[in-house]
Design a protein around this motif. Structure first.
Motif, PDB file in Angstrom:
ATOM      1  N   ILE A 183      64.513 -56.132 -16.587  1.00 43.73           N
ATOM      2  CA  ILE A 183      65.712 -55.425 -16.947  1.00 43.73           C
ATOM      3  C   ILE A 183      66.266 -54.375 -15.776  1.00 43.73           C
ATOM      4  O   ILE A 183      65.879 -54.641 -14.707  1.00 43.73           O
ATOM      5  N   ASP A 184      67.651 -54.372 -16.104  1.00 40.17           N
ATOM      6  CA  ASP A 184      68.584 -53.556 -15.169  1.00 40.17           C
ATOM      7  C   ASP A 184      68.503 -52.108 -15.708  1.00 40.17           C
ATOM      8  O   ASP A 184      68.727 -51.953 -16.936  1.00 40.17           O
ATOM      9  N   PHE A 185      68.782 -51.088 -14.812  1.00 39.35           N
ATOM     10  CA  PHE A 185      69.090 -49.700 -15.128  1.00 39.35           C
ATOM     11  C   PHE A 185      70.109 -49.487 -14.524  1.00 39.35           C
ATOM     12  O   PHE A 185      70.084 -48.880 -13.124  1.00 39.35           O
ATOM     13  N   PRO A 186      71.537 -49.961 -14.753  1.00 36.71           N
ATOM     14  CA  PRO A 186      72.558 -49.745 -14.118  1.00 36.71           C
ATOM     15  C   PRO A 186      72.926 -48.313 -13.686  1.00 36.71           C
ATOM     16  O   PRO A 186      73.452 -48.024 -12.391  1.00 36.71           O
ATOM     17  N   ALA A 187      73.023 -47.517 -14.208  1.00 35.59           N
ATOM     18  CA  ALA A 187      72.986 -45.978 -14.170  1.00 35.59           C
ATOM     19  C   ALA A 187      72.052 -45.409 -13.135  1.00 35.59           C
ATOM     20  O   ALA A 187      72.273 -44.305 -12.409  1.00 35.59           O
ATOM     21  N   LEU A 188      70.894 -46.179 -12.957  1.00 35.34           N
ATOM     22  CA  LEU A 188      69.755 -45.424 -12.079  1.00 35.34           C
ATOM     23  C   LEU A 188      69.770 -46.476 -10.569  1.00 35.34           C
ATOM     24  O   LEU A 188      69.053 -45.982  -9.635  1.00 35.34           O
ATOM     25  N   GLY A 189      70.458 -47.503 -10.624  1.00 42.19           N
ATOM     26  CA  GLY A 189      70.726 -48.393  -9.515  1.00 42.19           C
ATOM     27  C   GLY A 189      69.456 -49.201  -9.417  1.00 42.19           C
ATOM     28  O   GLY A 189      69.042 -49.379  -8.113  1.00 42.19           O
ATOM     29  N   LEU A 190      68.818 -49.567 -10.572  1.00 46.51           N
ATOM     30  CA  LEU A 190      67.564 -50.099 -10.276  1.00 46.51           C
ATOM     31  C   LEU A 190      67.926 -51.685 -11.020  1.00 46.51           C
ATOM     32  O   LEU A 190      68.278 -51.462 -12.287  1.00 46.51           O
ATOM     33  N   PHE A 191      67.524 -52.609 -10.232  1.00 44.62           N
ATOM     34  CA  PHE A 191      67.870 -54.061 -10.991  1.00 44.62           C
ATOM     35  C   PHE A 191      66.713 -54.925 -10.832  1.00 44.62           C
ATOM     36  O   PHE A 191      65.865 -54.926  -9.936  1.00 44.62           O
ATOM     37  N   ASP A 192      66.377 -55.834 -11.857  1.00 45.15           N
ATOM     38  CA  ASP A 192      65.357 -56.786 -12.069  1.00 45.15           C
ATOM     39  C   ASP A 192      63.955 -55.951 -12.100  1.00 45.15           C
ATOM     40  O   ASP A 192      63.211 -56.695 -11.245  1.00 45.15           O
ATOM     41  N   ILE A 193      63.817 -55.011 -12.793  1.00 41.81           N
ATOM     42  CA  ILE A 193      62.514 -54.455 -12.998  1.00 41.81           C
ATOM     43  C   ILE A 193      61.692 -55.270 -14.001  1.00 41.81           C
ATOM     44  O   ILE A 193      62.171 -55.493 -14.933  1.00 41.81           O
ATOM     45  N   GLU A 194      60.381 -55.405 -13.501  1.00 42.73           N
ATOM     46  CA  GLU A 194      59.417 -56.088 -14.573  1.00 42.73           C
ATOM     47  C   GLU A 194      59.338 -55.154 -15.756  1.00 42.73           C
ATOM     48  O   GLU A 194      58.994 -53.773 -15.653  1.00 42.73           O
ATOM     49  N   ALA A 195      59.510 -55.575 -17.123  1.00 38.64           N
ATOM     50  CA  ALA A 195      59.129 -54.739 -18.083  1.00 38.64           C
ATOM     51  C   ALA A 195      58.175 -55.502 -19.208  1.00 38.64           C
ATOM     52  O   ALA A 195      58.403 -56.714 -19.381  1.00 38.64           O
ATOM     53  N   LYS A 196      57.390 -54.650 -19.733  1.00 41.41           N
ATOM     54  CA  LYS A 196      56.484 -55.296 -20.861  1.00 41.41           C
ATOM     55  C   LYS A 196      57.298 -54.800 -22.143  1.00 41.41           C
ATOM     56  O   LYS A 196      57.695 -53.793 -22.322  1.00 41.41           O
ATOM     57  N   ILE A 197      57.516 -55.937 -22.982  1.00 42.81           N
ATOM     58  CA  ILE A 197      58.073 -55.647 -24.300  1.00 42.81           C
ATOM     59  C   ILE A 197      56.819 -55.424 -25.213  1.00 42.81           C
ATOM     60  O   ILE A 197      56.062 -56.095 -25.452  1.00 42.81           O
ATOM     61  N   ALA A 229      55.802 -66.165 -27.111  1.00 44.98           N
ATOM     62  CA  ALA A 229      55.544 -67.462 -26.252  1.00 44.98           C
ATOM     63  C   ALA A 229      56.295 -67.575 -25.076  1.00 44.98           C
ATOM     64  O   ALA A 229      56.184 -68.343 -24.294  1.00 44.98           O
ATOM     65  N   HIS A 230      57.385 -66.679 -24.878  1.00 48.43           N
ATOM     66  CA  HIS A 230      58.221 -66.615 -23.748  1.00 48.43           C
ATOM     67  C   HIS A 230      58.141 -65.556 -23.066  1.00 48.43           C
ATOM     68  O   HIS A 230      57.809 -64.272 -23.308  1.00 48.43           O
ATOM     69  N   LYS A 231      58.683 -65.679 -21.735  1.00 44.08           N
ATOM     70  CA  LYS A 231      59.061 -64.521 -20.852  1.00 44.08           C
ATOM     71  C   LYS A 231      60.321 -64.792 -19.991  1.00 44.08           C
ATOM     72  O   LYS A 231      60.479 -65.792 -19.819  1.00 44.08           O
ATOM     73  N   ASN A 232      60.855 -63.521 -19.564  1.00 43.66           N
ATOM     74  CA  ASN A 232      61.912 -63.594 -18.575  1.00 43.66           C
ATOM     75  C   ASN A 232      63.255 -64.625 -19.046  1.00 43.66           C
ATOM     76  O   ASN A 232      63.793 -65.159 -18.236  1.00 43.66           O
ATOM     77  N   LEU A 233      63.350 -64.582 -20.400  1.00 47.05           N
ATOM     78  CA  LEU A 233      64.594 -65.421 -21.051  1.00 47.05           C
ATOM     79  C   LEU A 233      65.795 -64.825 -20.501  1.00 47.05           C
ATOM     80  O   LEU A 233      66.837 -65.462 -20.138  1.00 47.05           O
ATOM     81  N   SER A 234      65.823 -63.415 -20.240  1.00 46.97           N
ATOM     82  CA  SER A 234      67.265 -62.727 -19.786  1.00 46.97           C
ATOM     83  C   SER A 234      67.605 -63.406 -18.354  1.00 46.97           C
ATOM     84  O   SER A 234      68.480 -63.381 -17.941  1.00 46.97           O
ATOM     85  N   ALA A 235      66.422 -63.316 -17.529  1.00 44.18           N
ATOM     86  CA  ALA A 235      66.567 -63.657 -16.071  1.00 44.18           C
ATOM     87  C   ALA A 235      67.047 -65.090 -15.950  1.00 44.18           C
ATOM     88  O   ALA A 235      68.032 -65.367 -15.049  1.00 44.18           O
ATOM     89  N   LYS A 236      66.551 -66.040 -16.835  1.00 40.93           N
ATOM     90  CA  LYS A 236      66.497 -67.409 -17.026  1.00 40.93           C
ATOM     91  C   LYS A 236      68.162 -67.748 -17.387  1.00 40.93           C
ATOM     92  O   LYS A 236      68.815 -68.381 -16.832  1.00 40.93           O
ATOM     93  N   ALA A 237      68.622 -66.975 -18.382  1.00 43.10           N
ATOM     94  CA  ALA A 237      70.052 -67.074 -18.817  1.00 43.10           C
ATOM     95  C   ALA A 237      70.887 -66.458 -17.602  1.00 43.10           C
ATOM     96  O   ALA A 237      72.093 -67.297 -17.355  1.00 43.10           O
TER      97      ALA A 237
END
Length: 157
Positions: free
Chosen positions: A16-30, A139-147
């Motif tokens: 995920i990205d935190f645009p207001a904080l300047g952080l991008f492609d941070i791994e997150a557990k849902i 069953a999936h992971k990183n679908l947003s990054a793949k898109a």
């Protein structure tokens, strides 16, 4: 009868990205078992400014994380809430509201500031942040990054 909008499918882990904080492609557990989202912070402290306003200051992530940049963040809009950890312990934590980006959606979400250094992922996304826009397929992971990658590759063609 109102038309239900179709929800995007996300995986059990996402970048995920935190645009207001300047952080991008941070791994997150849902984590649909958690209500509030959490982000790994260090040096969390409440400070009173010279004009009497309280602010919360903190560093995001820590020096062991590759995206750590030593920037001190300051929020004047924050609350304190009792948050129950996955171990059942209740802690009073500071909570801020900020934006995250997942797929092409920008979402305002509450994040508790927490020392997650013992956790595998620096960010936990709780159900309050995703309930209106996403469904989780474990069953999936990183679908947003793949898109995002597919979109970039299609632009090059």
């Amino acid at each position: 009868m109102p038309v239900k909008k179709k929800k995007k499918i996300i995986g059990r882990r996402e970048l995920i990205d935190f645009p207001a904080l300047g952080l991008f492609d941070i791994e997150a557990k849902i984590d649909t078992g958690a209500y509030t989202s959490a982000i790994h912070c260090t040096a969390i402290r409440e400070v009173t400014l010279p004009d009497g306003r309280p602010v919360i200051r903190f560093n995001l992530l820590d020096p062991s994380h590759p995206l750590y940049h030593q920037k001190i963040f300051e929020f004047d809009q924050f609350t304190q809430r009792d948050i129950k950890s996955s171990f059942g312990d209740v802690q009073e934590r500071y909570v801020i509201r900020t934006q995250i980006q997942l797929f092409n959606k920008i979402i305002e979400a509450d994040f508790s500031l927490s020392d997650r250094s013992d956790m595998k992922y620096p960010v936990l996304i709780g159900r309050a942040a995703i309930r209106k826009n996403f469904m989780v397929d474990v069953a999936h992971k990183n679908l947003s990054a793949k898109a995002k990658l597919r979109k970039q590759q299609n632009k090059k063609i």
